[in-house]
Design a protein around this motif. Sequence first.
Motif, PDB file in Angstrom:
ATOM      1  N   THR B  11       0.845  -1.208   0.000  1.00 46.85           N
ATOM      2  CA  THR B  11       0.000   0.000   0.000  1.00 46.85           C
ATOM      3  C   THR B  11       0.871   1.245   0.000  1.00 46.85           C
ATOM      4  O   THR B  11       0.634   2.185  -0.762  1.00 46.85           O
ATOM      5  N   THR B  12       1.875   1.250   0.868  1.00 45.16           N
ATOM      6  CA  THR B  12       2.787   2.403   0.927  1.00 45.16           C
ATOM      7  C   THR B  12       3.450   2.625  -0.427  1.00 45.16           C
ATOM      8  O   THR B  12       3.502   3.751  -0.929  1.00 45.16           O
ATOM      9  N   ALA B  13       3.936   1.536  -1.027  1.00 46.26           N
ATOM     10  CA  ALA B  13       4.622   1.667  -2.318  1.00 46.26           C
ATOM     11  C   ALA B  13       3.662   2.173  -3.393  1.00 46.26           C
ATOM     12  O   ALA B  13       4.005   3.071  -4.172  1.00 46.26           O
ATOM     13  N   LEU B  28      -1.945   7.498 -13.362  1.00 48.20           N
ATOM     14  CA  LEU B  28      -1.762   6.059 -13.537  1.00 48.20           C
ATOM     15  C   LEU B  28      -2.168   5.372 -12.246  1.00 48.20           C
ATOM     16  O   LEU B  28      -1.398   5.351 -11.287  1.00 48.20           O
ATOM     17  N   PRO B  29      -3.399   4.841 -12.196  1.00 47.23           N
ATOM     18  CA  PRO B  29      -3.825   4.168 -10.958  1.00 47.23           C
ATOM     19  C   PRO B  29      -2.983   2.932 -10.691  1.00 47.23           C
ATOM     20  O   PRO B  29      -3.016   1.972 -11.454  1.00 47.23           O
ATOM     21  N   LEU B  30      -2.198   2.967  -9.635  1.00 45.84           N
ATOM     22  CA  LEU B  30      -1.393   1.813  -9.220  1.00 45.84           C
ATOM     23  C   LEU B  30      -2.002   1.153  -7.987  1.00 45.84           C
ATOM     24  O   LEU B  30      -1.795  -0.032  -7.734  1.00 45.84           O
ATOM     25  N   ALA B  31      -2.755   1.924  -7.222  1.00 46.10           N
ATOM     26  CA  ALA B  31      -3.394   1.365  -6.027  1.00 46.10           C
ATOM     27  C   ALA B  31      -4.538   0.443  -6.425  1.00 46.10           C
ATOM     28  O   ALA B  31      -4.773  -0.582  -5.767  1.00 46.10           O
ATOM     29  N   ALA B  32      -5.241   0.780  -7.523  1.00 47.87           N
ATOM     30  CA  ALA B  32      -6.397  -0.027  -7.929  1.00 47.87           C
ATOM     31  C   ALA B  32      -6.017  -1.475  -8.279  1.00 47.87           C
ATOM     32  O   ALA B  32      -6.694  -2.409  -7.822  1.00 47.87           O
ATOM     33  N   CYS B  54      -5.306   2.685   0.978  1.00 48.06           N
ATOM     34  CA  CYS B  54      -4.839   3.343  -0.263  1.00 48.06           C
ATOM     35  C   CYS B  54      -5.635   4.620  -0.521  1.00 48.06           C
ATOM     36  O   CYS B  54      -5.066   5.663  -0.849  1.00 48.06           O
ATOM     37  N   GLY B  55      -6.955   4.525  -0.368  1.00 47.53           N
ATOM     38  CA  GLY B  55      -7.799   5.685  -0.643  1.00 47.53           C
ATOM     39  C   GLY B  55      -7.493   6.848   0.285  1.00 47.53           C
ATOM     40  O   GLY B  55      -7.382   8.000  -0.157  1.00 47.53           O
ATOM     41  N   CYS B  56      -7.375   6.561   1.576  1.00 48.27           N
ATOM     42  CA  CYS B  56      -7.065   7.633   2.537  1.00 48.27           C
ATOM     43  C   CYS B  56      -5.696   8.242   2.230  1.00 48.27           C
ATOM     44  O   CYS B  56      -5.541   9.471   2.253  1.00 48.27           O
TER      45      CYS B  56
END
Lengths: 295, 170
Positions: B11-13, B28-32, B54-56
């Motif tokens: 998540t951090t990365a 570029l959504p990487l968290a999704a 991720c969202g927060c």
Amino acid sequence: MPSFTLRKKQMTPGTVIFIICAVIFGLLLMLALYNTFRRAAARISGDYYFPYMKVIKKAETALADQALLSHSKITLAKAVERLQKENTELATKTALLMTLQEENMKLRELAGITQKGIFKPVFAETLVRDPATWSELFTIDKGSEHGINTGDLVVAPAEIPSTSRFTVAVVGRIKSVAKHTSVVCTVISNECNLSVSLPASQVSGVMEGTGLSAGLFPSVKFLPIKGKYRNGELVTTSAFSEYCPPGLYVGNLAAWSDGTVSVEKDHIFAESRLKPLINPDEVRFVAVYSRTRKR
Amino acid sequence: MIKIIYILLFTTAAVFLETALRTYGVILPLAAPLVFYCAVAFGPYYGAVTALLCGCGLDFLSGHTHPVTAVTLGFVVVFAMFWLHKVESESVSLHVVPGALLPLIAWLPAAFFVSGTSLDQILSHASDLVIACILSAFILPVVIVVLDALNKRLEIELYSNAKIRLRYFK
């Protein structure tokens, strides 16, 4: 069967009111918890990710320094000379202004007038921006440990149009503060309100950001209805707010396409629109005026 | 315990990389893809926790008032569950399809909300969104392959075994 009929009869008006009150209380509690969670999460996120985001800025600075070294020695020496000359001019002006400031404080004390707040500039760099809110919000790399508070004014250097002079102009205000980072809402953002004055007309009003969806021109509201305002009239920060040093360049009044500079609102006040001097899209280095002494 | 540290680390990365790219104007959504992977591999609850973190991180670091991205990443969890339960194929290359849809689910609604429901603002990023969809289409299969290889060494659940686990526990 009789017990079932008895249970139905127990839904008295008092019970109904109790249930409604419990639901309202529950909703208010959830709202309070959500607000607390939101503030805590914002501070934690800002502080937790700060070291990682700062690494990128340091890498960027290192690359910029390497690029600077690619210039010839003569070019670099000329740039150093020019900067030394500018520094000497600024130091001379600052010394004069400090003398005037001390004189102002002594005169206020003698006249029994409340002292003005003293503002200390904290220099910062933009750390994070979001394309969806590029013109409205950005995060800087200084926070509460550097003396920044919510509501502090954020400024950046800008060139006055049709002159070759540089001045400091308002970019926005501090929206929220974590230990190492702060979020700035620009004058475009609908979360930015600022007390302003029009020196030429000698009136004051309130600048309100309208958000990007309404265009890049914040509104200047609550101007006297009978005032005559000119297109391009200077707008500065006013002396009424304790959060902002007065007299700082905000922008100029901008006429609408039909040529009108101000419109009447509710038969009570006039409203105009402001063209900010600084384009928030291009801001990278800023200064935050943090209050070191309150009124 | 390993799963929790695994989720926190990635998540951090993901948040750091996505925010860094956004600062340079690249969407570029990487968290999704990470949320999609965690939801399918570890279950919807882990997916929801990853979406919340991720969202927060993404929203509050960018200065938004409300964690709207946490809600839109929740939609990604729902989409992931739909993909797991309804799509029969187990081919990794077919994940180009959900990968291409992830920016539309995760970024577009959040951007619409935070920009003051401005359609003009969204349309100005239309070309960025198209590029994000194309890149994300390739990122999701790569994320699945890489994280599965890592999970095998860590001896935790694999994405590729999710359907088998589903059939076994049905």
